[in-house]
Each structure stands twice: as C-alpha cells, then as structure tokens.
Design a protein around this motif. Structure first.
Motif, PDB file in Angstrom:
ATOM      1  N   PRO A 192      -3.305  16.235  21.571  1.00 48.45           N
ATOM      2  CA  PRO A 192      -4.163  15.467  22.485  1.00 48.45           C
ATOM      3  C   PRO A 192      -3.514  14.184  22.993  1.00 48.45           C
ATOM      4  CG  PRO A 192      -5.434  16.263  20.622  1.00 48.45           C
ATOM      5  CD  PRO A 192      -3.998  16.574  20.324  1.00 48.45           C
ATOM      6  N   ASP A 193      -2.719  13.517  22.137  1.00 47.39           N
ATOM      7  CA  ASP A 193      -2.064  12.271  22.534  1.00 47.39           C
ATOM      8  C   ASP A 193      -0.677  12.213  21.895  1.00 47.39           C
ATOM      9  OD1 ASP A 193      -1.255   9.725  23.190  1.00 47.39           O
ATOM     10  OD2 ASP A 193      -3.191   8.788  22.755  1.00 47.39           O
ATOM     11  N   PRO A 194       0.336  12.782  22.568  1.00 53.91           N
ATOM     12  CA  PRO A 194       1.691  12.791  22.001  1.00 53.91           C
ATOM     13  C   PRO A 194       2.227  11.393  21.695  1.00 53.91           C
ATOM     14  CG  PRO A 194       1.542  14.297  23.865  1.00 53.91           C
ATOM     15  CD  PRO A 194       0.275  13.502  23.854  1.00 53.91           C
ATOM     16  N   GLU A 246      -4.251   3.970  13.529  1.00 55.98           N
ATOM     17  CA  GLU A 246      -2.949   4.298  14.104  1.00 55.98           C
ATOM     18  C   GLU A 246      -2.235   5.403  13.330  1.00 55.98           C
ATOM     19  OE1 GLU A 246      -4.063   0.187  15.256  1.00 55.98           O
ATOM     20  OE2 GLU A 246      -3.984   1.288  13.359  1.00 55.98           O
ATOM     21  N   LEU A 247      -2.569   5.555  12.051  1.00 55.35           N
ATOM     22  CA  LEU A 247      -1.916   6.570  11.222  1.00 55.35           C
ATOM     23  C   LEU A 247      -2.594   7.931  11.305  1.00 55.35           C
ATOM     24  CD1 LEU A 247      -1.290   4.433   8.018  1.00 55.35           C
ATOM     25  CD2 LEU A 247       0.402   5.108   9.712  1.00 55.35           C
ATOM     26  N   THR A 248      -3.733   7.987  11.963  1.00 52.81           N
ATOM     27  CA  THR A 248      -4.505   9.234  11.992  1.00 52.81           C
ATOM     28  C   THR A 248      -4.883   9.611  13.425  1.00 52.81           C
ATOM     29  OG1 THR A 248      -6.522   7.942  11.594  1.00 52.81           O
ATOM     30  CG2 THR A 248      -5.438   8.901   9.669  1.00 52.81           C
ATOM     31  N   PRO A 249      -3.898   9.879  14.281  1.00 50.09           N
ATOM     32  CA  PRO A 249      -4.219  10.266  15.657  1.00 50.09           C
ATOM     33  C   PRO A 249      -5.000  11.583  15.695  1.00 50.09           C
ATOM     34  CG  PRO A 249      -1.916  10.700  15.177  1.00 50.09           C
ATOM     35  CD  PRO A 249      -2.448   9.924  14.022  1.00 50.09           C
ATOM     36  N   THR A 250      -5.735  11.771  16.770  1.00 46.97           N
ATOM     37  CA  THR A 250      -6.559  12.972  16.920  1.00 46.97           C
ATOM     38  C   THR A 250      -5.699  14.232  16.930  1.00 46.97           C
ATOM     39  OG1 THR A 250      -8.177  11.717  18.192  1.00 46.97           O
ATOM     40  CG2 THR A 250      -8.256  14.116  18.389  1.00 46.97           C
ATOM     41  N   LEU A 251      -6.162  15.245  16.205  1.00 48.53           N
ATOM     42  CA  LEU A 251      -5.479  16.537  16.171  1.00 48.53           C
ATOM     43  C   LEU A 251      -6.184  17.524  17.097  1.00 48.53           C
ATOM     44  CD1 LEU A 251      -5.062  16.924  12.309  1.00 48.53           C
ATOM     45  CD2 LEU A 251      -3.164  16.746  13.930  1.00 48.53           C
ATOM     46  N   ALA A 308       2.242   6.847  15.335  1.00 52.66           N
ATOM     47  CA  ALA A 308       1.855   6.942  13.924  1.00 52.66           C
ATOM     48  C   ALA A 308       3.094   6.998  13.035  1.00 52.66           C
ATOM     49  CB  ALA A 308       0.983   8.176  13.700  1.00 52.66           C
ATOM     50  N   LEU A 309       4.096   7.757  13.466  1.00 55.57           N
ATOM     51  CA  LEU A 309       5.338   7.835  12.692  1.00 55.57           C
ATOM     52  C   LEU A 309       6.048   6.485  12.681  1.00 55.57           C
ATOM     53  CD1 LEU A 309       6.672  11.319  13.916  1.00 55.57           C
ATOM     54  CD2 LEU A 309       5.034  10.794  12.089  1.00 55.57           C
ATOM     55  N   SER A 310       6.012   5.792  13.813  1.00 57.13           N
ATOM     56  CA  SER A 310       6.620   4.458  13.882  1.00 57.13           C
ATOM     57  C   SER A 310       5.930   3.490  12.929  1.00 57.13           C
ATOM     58  CB  SER A 310       6.546   3.925  15.319  1.00 57.13           C
ATOM     59  OG  SER A 310       7.320   4.717  16.201  1.00 57.13           O
ATOM     60  N   TRP A 311       4.608   3.605  12.828  1.00 55.87           N
ATOM     61  CA  TRP A 311       3.858   2.741  11.909  1.00 55.87           C
ATOM     62  C   TRP A 311       4.321   2.943  10.471  1.00 55.87           C
ATOM     63  CZ3 TRP A 311      -0.407  -0.692  11.578  1.00 55.87           C
ATOM     64  CH2 TRP A 311      -0.840  -1.200  12.807  1.00 55.87           C
ATOM     65  N   THR A 312       4.539   4.194  10.084  1.00 56.73           N
ATOM     66  CA  THR A 312       4.943   4.437   8.692  1.00 56.73           C
ATOM     67  C   THR A 312       6.297   3.800   8.401  1.00 56.73           C
ATOM     68  OG1 THR A 312       6.054   6.558   9.170  1.00 56.73           O
ATOM     69  CG2 THR A 312       3.691   6.637   8.676  1.00 56.73           C
ATOM     70  N   VAL A 313       7.207   3.857   9.374  1.00 58.83           N
ATOM     71  CA  VAL A 313       8.532   3.262   9.177  1.00 58.83           C
ATOM     72  C   VAL A 313       8.421   1.738   9.114  1.00 58.83           C
ATOM     73  CG1 VAL A 313      10.836   2.981  10.160  1.00 58.83           C
ATOM     74  CG2 VAL A 313       9.699   5.206  10.272  1.00 58.83           C
ATOM     75  N   ALA A 314       7.618   1.161  10.014  1.00 56.24           N
ATOM     76  CA  ALA A 314       7.426  -0.293   9.990  1.00 56.24           C
ATOM     77  C   ALA A 314       6.828  -0.736   8.659  1.00 56.24           C
ATOM     78  CB  ALA A 314       6.531  -0.717  11.155  1.00 56.24           C
ATOM     79  N   ASP A 315       5.868   0.032   8.151  1.00 60.62           N
ATOM     80  CA  ASP A 315       5.279  -0.282   6.845  1.00 60.62           C
ATOM     81  C   ASP A 315       6.337  -0.236   5.745  1.00 60.62           C
ATOM     82  OD1 ASP A 315       2.762  -0.724   7.802  1.00 60.62           O
ATOM     83  OD2 ASP A 315       1.920   1.181   7.147  1.00 60.62           O
ATOM     84  N   THR A 342       0.812  -1.204   0.000  1.00 63.06           N
ATOM     85  CA  THR A 342       0.000   0.000   0.000  1.00 63.06           C
ATOM     86  C   THR A 342       0.846   1.253   0.000  1.00 63.06           C
ATOM     87  OG1 THR A 342      -0.100  -0.087   2.404  1.00 63.06           O
ATOM     88  CG2 THR A 342      -1.885  -1.158   1.199  1.00 63.06           C
ATOM     89  N   GLY A 343       2.093   1.121  -0.435  1.00 65.57           N
ATOM     90  CA  GLY A 343       2.922   2.312  -0.525  1.00 65.57           C
ATOM     91  C   GLY A 343       3.188   2.953   0.819  1.00 65.57           C
ATOM     92  N   GLY A 344       3.287   2.144   1.900  1.00 62.14           N
ATOM     93  CA  GLY A 344       3.595   2.694   3.204  1.00 62.14           C
ATOM     94  C   GLY A 344       2.392   3.130   3.995  1.00 62.14           C
ATOM     95  N   VAL A 345       1.205   2.920   3.480  1.00 65.71           N
ATOM     96  CA  VAL A 345      -0.005   3.284   4.205  1.00 65.71           C
ATOM     97  C   VAL A 345      -0.765   2.022   4.549  1.00 65.71           C
ATOM     98  CG1 VAL A 345      -2.181   4.526   4.128  1.00 65.71           C
ATOM     99  CG2 VAL A 345      -0.169   5.501   3.042  1.00 65.71           C
ATOM    100  N   THR A 346      -0.960   1.781   5.838  1.00 70.07           N
ATOM    101  CA  THR A 346      -1.646   0.579   6.276  1.00 70.07           C
ATOM    102  C   THR A 346      -3.137   0.680   6.005  1.00 70.07           C
ATOM    103  OG1 THR A 346      -0.017   0.244   8.010  1.00 70.07           O
ATOM    104  CG2 THR A 346      -2.120  -0.898   8.257  1.00 70.07           C
ATOM    105  N   ILE A 347      -3.715  -0.397   5.405  1.00 72.25           N
ATOM    106  CA  ILE A 347      -5.136  -0.453   5.101  1.00 72.25           C
ATOM    107  C   ILE A 347      -5.764  -1.570   5.904  1.00 72.25           C
ATOM    108  CG2 ILE A 347      -6.842  -0.712   3.268  1.00 72.25           C
ATOM    109  CD1 ILE A 347      -5.108   1.758   2.953  1.00 72.25           C
ATOM    110  N   THR A 348      -6.921  -1.316   6.490  1.00 73.66           N
ATOM    111  CA  THR A 348      -7.610  -2.347   7.246  1.00 73.66           C
ATOM    112  C   THR A 348      -8.345  -3.270   6.299  1.00 73.66           C
ATOM    113  OG1 THR A 348      -9.689  -1.135   7.459  1.00 73.66           O
ATOM    114  CG2 THR A 348      -7.982  -0.655   9.089  1.00 73.66           C
ATOM    115  N   GLY A 349      -8.920  -4.364   6.848  1.00 72.11           N
ATOM    116  CA  GLY A 349      -9.650  -5.322   6.032  1.00 72.11           C
ATOM    117  C   GLY A 349     -10.863  -4.707   5.362  1.00 72.11           C
ATOM    118  N   ARG A 350     -11.364  -3.595   5.886  1.00 77.50           N
ATOM    119  CA  ARG A 350     -12.535  -2.954   5.287  1.00 77.50           C
ATOM    120  C   ARG A 350     -12.139  -1.873   4.293  1.00 77.50           C
ATOM    121  NH1 ARG A 350     -13.625  -3.431  10.659  1.00 77.50           N
ATOM    122  NH2 ARG A 350     -13.051  -1.271  11.057  1.00 77.50           N
ATOM    123  N   GLY A 351     -10.834  -1.740   4.013  1.00 74.78           N
ATOM    124  CA  GLY A 351     -10.385  -0.764   3.036  1.00 74.78           C
ATOM    125  C   GLY A 351     -10.211   0.629   3.606  1.00 74.78           C
ATOM    126  N   ALA A 352     -10.335   0.782   4.927  1.00 75.11           N
ATOM    127  CA  ALA A 352     -10.180   2.089   5.553  1.00 75.11           C
ATOM    128  C   ALA A 352      -8.750   2.251   6.055  1.00 75.11           C
ATOM    129  CB  ALA A 352     -11.164   2.227   6.717  1.00 75.11           C
TER     130      ALA A 352
END
Length: 204
Positions: A94-96, A66-71, A102-109, A52-62
């Motif tokens: 809101p949640d440092p 983890e990549l979209t924490p609250t702003l 989220a940044l760690s997820w992108t690297v793992a991907d 997915t080019g570094g973007v994690t997709i769930t089974g429902r296609g969303a």
C-alpha cells in the motif's frame, strides 16, 4: 513603684516543647525536601528511556507507527500452506515509501542504541535492490515478512555493517534480525529456494 518583672523566670516559664518545635522545624523541612528528591529520582528512574532493543516506543508505551506500515491483504490468505515461501514486490505494498522508512527507523534506532543519539531515520537510506519475501503462517498473525538489503547513513563514519536482514511477524513491527557478514544465514531456507539462491544484497 512599678512591679518588677522577673525576666529570667518568664523565660524559664515558657513551655519546654515550644523551643523544641522551633529548633526542629528546619530539620523537618530538610527531611521533607530530601524525601521529595528521592521520590523524584525514583520516578525518573522508573520512567527513563533505557533503550528498547531497536524498537521505538512512544510516550504511551505503544509501538511507533513508523515501524508498522499498512500491509496489503496476503494473496495466500484464502488458501494457506504454512511454511510456503513467496517472492514479493515492495511496489505492490500500500505504501512502498513507508515500508522502506520502517527499515530506516530500525537502523537509526540501532545506531542510537550504540551511542550516537543524533541520527534520525531521515539519514538512513535503503537503496534499490532490496529483496522482499514472505513465509506463510497458520494465520495472518503468524505470517513472516522478510527484507534483505544494504544501507547508507549520512553523516556516520562507521555505520552498521551490511547486509541487513529484517523481519516482521504479522502486523508487528519491523526489526533487524541480523546484520553484517553472516546476516544472510538467518534467511529461511524456503525463501532462499524461492529466490533461486542467495539474494544479491548478501554478496555486496
């Protein structure tokens, strides 16, 4: 004397199609099986995870949450000046912890996409010293959030090269814009000016 039965005649009197049906039935079953296999292969190919080019997709296609924490609500939301840069603090979010994760997820991907399927976000650390800033957009959906930092990956001999530059547009996912020796050339000039020069992670 009992009447003789003409066995040969009885055999020849059987409907010609009956034998054909019995002979063709195994072939028909085999053909149906092959069709089912081909359909299964087609479905598997259509639904397979081919990256997915570094973007994690769930089974429902969303997008993975983890990549979209609250702003937090942008301090400039009431009076906007598109293109204006802001230095921001991770601890004001809101949640440092979720932001760093989220940044760690992108690297793992990124590492998994390169072939190491065992790496998880838990193995990736974004140490202290990360720079965090934003560029105002015409509205909240066009605000750009930028992060510049370095990484540590447990159990990986050759992790992706530092520094890392990440970006998030509006409420979209965090993504890696660039990493490696020339990564910091991707940082907007307005942010460089706001930070009074290249951020520390760019120089090691």
């Amino acid at each position: 004397m009992p009447a003789r039965v003409d066995i040969a005649g009885e055999r020849s009197a059987r409907p010609a199609g009956l034998l054909g049906v019995r002979e063709l039935r195994p072939a028909a079953v085999l053909a149906a099986f092959l069709v089912a296999v081909l359909i299964g292969v087609g479905i598997g190919f259509a639904t397979a995870d081919r990256g997915t080019g570094g973007v994690t997709i769930t089974g429902r296609g969303a997008l993975a949450p983890e990549l979209t924490p609250t702003l937090r609500i942008a301090p400039w939301d009431a009076v906007r000046q598109p293109g204006r840069a802001h230095q921001m603090r991770v601890d004001d979010e809101p949640d440092p912890v979720a932001l760093r994760l989220a940044l760690s997820w992108t690297v793992a991907d990124q590492i998994r996409a390169a072939g190491n399927r065992t790496v998880t976000a838990a193995a990736v650390t974004v140490p202290q010293g990360m720079f965090f800033g934003a560029i105002e957009g015409a509205d909240a959906a066009q605000d750009q959030y930028w992060a510049i930092g370095r990484i540590q990956v447990a159990g990986v001999a050759n992790p992706p090269a530092d520094p890392h530059v990440w970006r998030r547009i509006g409420t979209g996912p965090w993504t890696i814009v660039r990493n490696g020796p020339n990564a910091c050339t991707a940082i907007p000039a307005a942010l460089i000016q706001e930070w009074k020069g290249q951020p520390a992670p760019c120089s090691g």
